[in-house]
Motif scaffolding. Structure first.
Motif, PDB file in Angstrom:
ATOM      1  N   ALA A  38      71.519 -38.394 -21.138  1.00  9.86           N
ATOM      2  CA  ALA A  38      71.138 -38.810 -22.485  1.00  9.86           C
ATOM      3  C   ALA A  38      71.484 -37.729 -23.496  1.00  9.86           C
ATOM      4  N   ALA A  39      71.374 -36.475 -23.095  1.00 10.60           N
ATOM      5  CA  ALA A  39      71.705 -35.365 -23.993  1.00 10.60           C
ATOM      6  C   ALA A  39      73.173 -35.416 -24.405  1.00 10.60           C
ATOM      7  N   ARG A  40      74.039 -35.791 -23.470  1.00  8.58           N
ATOM      8  CA  ARG A  40      75.460 -35.912 -23.824  1.00  8.58           C
ATOM      9  C   ARG A  40      75.686 -37.038 -24.831  1.00  8.58           C
ATOM     10  N   GLN A  41      74.904 -38.114 -24.713  1.00  8.53           N
ATOM     11  CA  GLN A  41      75.005 -39.198 -25.697  1.00  8.53           C
ATOM     12  C   GLN A  41      74.557 -38.713 -27.086  1.00  8.53           C
ATOM     13  N   VAL A  42      73.480 -37.946 -27.105  1.00  5.37           N
ATOM     14  CA  VAL A  42      72.996 -37.403 -28.376  1.00  5.37           C
ATOM     15  C   VAL A  42      74.041 -36.465 -28.976  1.00  5.37           C
ATOM     16  N   PHE A  43      74.614 -35.621 -28.135  1.00  2.00           N
ATOM     17  CA  PHE A  43      75.633 -34.678 -28.603  1.00  2.00           C
ATOM     18  C   PHE A  43      76.822 -35.424 -29.203  1.00  2.00           C
ATOM     19  N   ASP A  44      77.278 -36.465 -28.512  1.00  2.00           N
ATOM     20  CA  ASP A  44      78.416 -37.243 -29.013  1.00  2.00           C
ATOM     21  C   ASP A  44      78.099 -37.863 -30.367  1.00  2.00           C
ATOM     22  N   ALA A  45      76.878 -38.357 -30.508  1.00  3.24           N
ATOM     23  CA  ALA A  45      76.477 -38.975 -31.776  1.00  3.24           C
ATOM     24  C   ALA A  45      76.445 -37.946 -32.899  1.00  3.24           C
ATOM     25  N   LEU A  46      75.896 -36.767 -32.624  1.00  6.53           N
ATOM     26  CA  LEU A  46      75.854 -35.716 -33.642  1.00  6.53           C
ATOM     27  C   LEU A  46      77.257 -35.266 -34.011  1.00  6.53           C
ATOM     28  N   TRP A  47      78.128 -35.144 -33.023  1.00  6.27           N
ATOM     29  CA  TRP A  47      79.495 -34.679 -33.287  1.00  6.27           C
ATOM     30  C   TRP A  47      80.257 -35.668 -34.171  1.00  6.27           C
ATOM     31  N   SER A  48      80.005 -36.950 -33.953  1.00  4.22           N
ATOM     32  CA  SER A  48      80.708 -37.969 -34.736  1.00  4.22           C
ATOM     33  C   SER A  48      79.985 -38.313 -36.031  1.00  4.22           C
ATOM     34  N   GLY A  49      78.853 -37.634 -36.315  1.00  2.00           N
ATOM     35  CA  GLY A  49      78.158 -37.831 -37.579  1.00  2.00           C
ATOM     36  C   GLY A  49      77.246 -39.028 -37.624  1.00  2.00           C
ATOM     37  N   GLU A  50      76.819 -39.538 -36.459  1.00  2.00           N
ATOM     38  CA  GLU A  50      75.978 -40.734 -36.423  1.00  2.00           C
ATOM     39  C   GLU A  50      74.512 -40.432 -36.728  1.00  2.00           C
ATOM     40  N   GLY A  51      74.111 -39.181 -36.637  1.00  2.00           N
ATOM     41  CA  GLY A  51      72.712 -38.837 -36.892  1.00  2.00           C
ATOM     42  C   GLY A  51      72.580 -37.481 -37.526  1.00  2.00           C
ATOM     43  N   GLN A  52      71.437 -37.253 -38.165  1.00  2.00           N
ATOM     44  CA  GLN A  52      71.196 -35.996 -38.854  1.00  2.00           C
ATOM     45  C   GLN A  52      70.503 -34.977 -37.965  1.00  2.00           C
ATOM     46  N   THR A  53      69.604 -35.448 -37.108  1.00  2.00           N
ATOM     47  CA  THR A  53      68.856 -34.543 -36.237  1.00  2.00           C
ATOM     48  C   THR A  53      68.869 -35.084 -34.819  1.00  2.00           C
ATOM     49  N   VAL A  54      68.536 -34.205 -33.872  1.00  2.00           N
ATOM     50  CA  VAL A  54      68.461 -34.601 -32.474  1.00  2.00           C
ATOM     51  C   VAL A  54      67.414 -35.693 -32.278  1.00  2.00           C
ATOM     52  N   ASP A  55      66.244 -35.515 -32.873  1.00  2.00           N
ATOM     53  CA  ASP A  55      65.146 -36.469 -32.655  1.00  2.00           C
ATOM     54  C   ASP A  55      65.457 -37.848 -33.237  1.00  2.00           C
ATOM     55  N   THR A  56      66.111 -37.889 -34.398  1.00  2.00           N
ATOM     56  CA  THR A  56      66.434 -39.207 -34.976  1.00  2.00           C
ATOM     57  C   THR A  56      67.432 -39.956 -34.106  1.00  2.00           C
ATOM     58  N   VAL A  57      68.359 -39.248 -33.499  1.00  2.24           N
ATOM     59  CA  VAL A  57      69.322 -39.907 -32.608  1.00  2.24           C
ATOM     60  C   VAL A  57      68.625 -40.400 -31.345  1.00  2.24           C
ATOM     61  N   ILE A  58      67.725 -39.578 -30.811  1.00  2.53           N
ATOM     62  CA  ILE A  58      66.991 -39.981 -29.606  1.00  2.53           C
ATOM     63  C   ILE A  58      66.222 -41.273 -29.860  1.00  2.53           C
ATOM     64  N   GLU A  59      65.532 -41.329 -30.989  1.00  5.78           N
ATOM     65  CA  GLU A  59      64.733 -42.521 -31.300  1.00  5.78           C
ATOM     66  C   GLU A  59      65.618 -43.718 -31.616  1.00  5.78           C
ATOM     67  N   ALA A  60      66.681 -43.497 -32.373  1.00  4.71           N
ATOM     68  CA  ALA A  60      67.559 -44.603 -32.762  1.00  4.71           C
ATOM     69  C   ALA A  60      68.232 -45.237 -31.559  1.00  4.71           C
ATOM     70  N   LYS A  61      68.559 -44.454 -30.557  1.00  4.26           N
ATOM     71  CA  LYS A  61      69.253 -44.971 -29.382  1.00  4.26           C
ATOM     72  C   LYS A  61      68.308 -45.254 -28.217  1.00  4.26           C
ATOM     73  N   GLY A  62      67.008 -45.000 -28.408  1.00  2.99           N
ATOM     74  CA  GLY A  62      66.037 -45.275 -27.358  1.00  2.99           C
ATOM     75  C   GLY A  62      66.277 -44.473 -26.093  1.00  2.99           C
ATOM     76  N   LEU A  63      66.543 -43.177 -26.253  1.00  6.60           N
ATOM     77  CA  LEU A  63      66.924 -42.340 -25.117  1.00  6.60           C
ATOM     78  C   LEU A  63      65.765 -41.522 -24.551  1.00  6.60           C
ATOM     79  N   ARG A  64      64.582 -41.650 -25.136  1.00  5.24           N
ATOM     80  CA  ARG A  64      63.450 -40.848 -24.662  1.00  5.24           C
ATOM     81  C   ARG A  64      63.119 -41.208 -23.217  1.00  5.24           C
ATOM     82  N   GLN A  65      62.951 -40.177 -22.364  1.00  6.11           N
ATOM     83  CA  GLN A  65      62.648 -40.411 -20.959  1.00  6.11           C
ATOM     84  C   GLN A  65      61.253 -41.000 -20.777  1.00  6.11           C
ATOM     85  N   MET A  66      61.131 -41.780 -19.713  1.00  5.60           N
ATOM     86  CA  MET A  66      59.830 -42.345 -19.350  1.00  5.60           C
ATOM     87  C   MET A  66      59.049 -41.282 -18.585  1.00  5.60           C
TER      88      MET A  66
END
Length: 481
Positions: free
Chosen positions: A392-420
């Motif tokens: 999931a961290a690699r997905q967050v990194f890819d999103a930040l690199w491509s400008g899809e999110g402003q912060t790590v936490d917003t990307v995690i929430e937007a993509k529903g990547l938080r671990q159970m």
């Protein structure tokens, strides 16, 4: 490690590198050195060798030579001499080049680097100050050549090695390390396309243990890629010539990137052909110990010292430390990530892995990386505290690199990547997986570890990748015990 043999021959390579010094004016005049000016607009009376003009030494060029000597562990000559190197060429107005011959300003030293995980050291003979010549222009003229004297008098430091390199890979690694050092300490901008860092490779071959072979000098290699191609071709050519019964003649050759071949330009001159003699217009260059110590005090932390600090201070492997100190910008980026995340090894892994891969793909440098050091540190923190998995961290990194999110936490929430991390919900999923896969359960209890991995895979699939793998494994083992 034994030298690499090619068709029973040992390759012997030495380097002469011309580093254009980062002064704003020329070595013996006040004319500017800026690149790209219209032809002959940056050449003054001294550069044109008009009658009655006299050279005056540029103090900044001397200080840059001292810096290099200190960086490479060389001896700084307290007294050195300028000489006239006599030869005729249309772009050399004086009919001689002011250089240093018998007593150079920088003497000895070495450059160490890693080739893979093996440490190599190349000894230096000298580094001497000299002026550049002008440039002959052919492409824009029909049946004629033009002369641009803008480069005439530009300050150069020629850095000469012993013939210590034994392969094109080793030669390129040396050139990259030297390039890193001169740019790190700020004496040269290192722009190879503009001619600020030009390498000449002296290449010969010999039977192991035999005397040195006759060398041919490949001139003006202006990219690391072409450098390796040129040396490899020259080695093959020399071996073929010797095997066919021909003797190698000392020569200066050029590399043609279009054909991938070297071709002879002229027979190679020896020092006696240049009729060196001391320049009567320039007194000896005297460098007092106080001057050297003043320059030493202003030196930045050198890459090899910084790499050692990364090993002892951060506990990094030597290979990681050497890689992270390739540039000042990368070293600074790492230190910021390590300080914010308090996870130096993870910081190193991410920078050497995902960050470097993206930089190479985009052909950019770390100073322009879309993911800031603070963002990467926060991302590492979210992996360490179990908020997200490595995938999931690699997905967050890819999103930040491509400008899809402003912060790590917003990307995690937007993509529903938080671990159970809810053990109750996870236990329910594990119970369902155990009930649905009796064969795998039986195989695991019979001692087949692959069956356990299959069960974990089913748990991750059922949780849509949100289960914490470590927590899931612990719970599953407990239920199957």
């Amino acid at each position: 490690m034994a030298s690499l043999l090619i068709q029973g021959y040992e390759v012997v390579i030495g380097f002469e590198t011309h580093a254009q010094l980062s002064t704003r004016s020329k070595i013996f005049s006040r004319a500017p050195t800026a690149f790209g000016a219209a032809p002959n607009t940056q050449a003054c009376a001294v550069d044109l060798a008009l009658p009655g003009t006299l050279p005056v030494m540029n103090r900044g060029a001397v200080e840059r030579a001292i810096k290099l000597g200190l960086a490479l562990g060389s001896r700084i000559a307290p007294r050195s001499i300028f000489a006239r190197k006599n030869y005729f060429y249309p772009d050399l107005p004086k009919g001689y080049q002011i250089s240093q011959f018998e007593i150079p300003v920088v003497q000895g030293g070495e450059v160490s680097f890693y080739l893979g995980d093996e440490k190599k050291t190349v000894r230096l003979v000298r580094a001497h100050l000299e002026e550049d010549a002008g440039k002959s222009l052919h492409e824009d003229f029909v049946g004629m050549s033009g002369i641009d004297l803008n480069r005439a008098g530009t300050p150069l430091l020629e850095i000469v090695t012993e013939p210590d390199m034994r392969s094109s890979e080793e030669a390129v690694a040396y050139a990259k390390e030297l390039h890193k050092i001169v740019t790190w300490i700020g004496i040269c901008d290192g722009n190879m396309q503009e001619g600020s860092f030009r390498c000449d490779a002296n290449v010969s071959v010999r039977k192991p243990g035999g005397p040195l072979g006759t060398r041919r000098e490949i001139k003006n290699l202006n990219s690391f890629k072409f450098m390796q191609q040129a040396i490899d071709f020259e080695v093959r050519w020399q071996i073929e010539q010797i095997e066919d019964g021909f003797a190698i003649q000392q020569a200066t050759v050029l590399f043609d990137p279009g054909t991938g071949e070297t071709r002879a330009m002229r027979t190679k001159e020896d020092a006696a052909d240049y009729r060196y003699f001391p320049d009567p217009d320039l007194p000896p260059l005297v460098i007092a110990p106080e001057w050297v110590e003043r320059v030493r005090a202003e030196m930045p932390e050198l890459p090899r010292a910084m790499a050692e600090r990364f090993v002892t201070g951060y506990g990094l492997p030597e290979y990681d430390a050497a890689t992270l100190t390739q540039t000042k910008a990368m070293a600074a980026y790492f230190e910021e990530v390590a300080a914010l995340s308090r996870q130096p090894k993870l910081a190193s892994n991410w920078i050497m892995g995902e960050v470097s891969r993206r930089l190479n793909t985009g052909e950019t440098d770390i100073a322009h990386a879309p993911v800031s050091a603070a963002q990467l540190a926060q991302l590492i923190g979210r992996v360490v505290d179990g908020t997200i998995s490595n995938s999931a961290a690699r997905q967050v990194f890819d999103a930040l690199w491509s400008g899809e999110g402003q912060t790590v936490d917003t990307v995690i929430e937007a993509k529903g990547l938080r671990q159970m991390n809810d053990s109750g919900a996870l236990e329910k999923i594990i119970d369902e997986v155990i009930a649905a896969n009796p064969d795998n359960v039986a195989q695991y209890k019979a001692g087949r570890d692959k069956a356990f991995n299959a069960l974990i895979g089913q748990v991750m699939k059922a949780s849509k990748g949100k289960a914490n793998p470590q927590q899931a494994g612990d719970l599953l083992r407990g239920k199957l015990a």
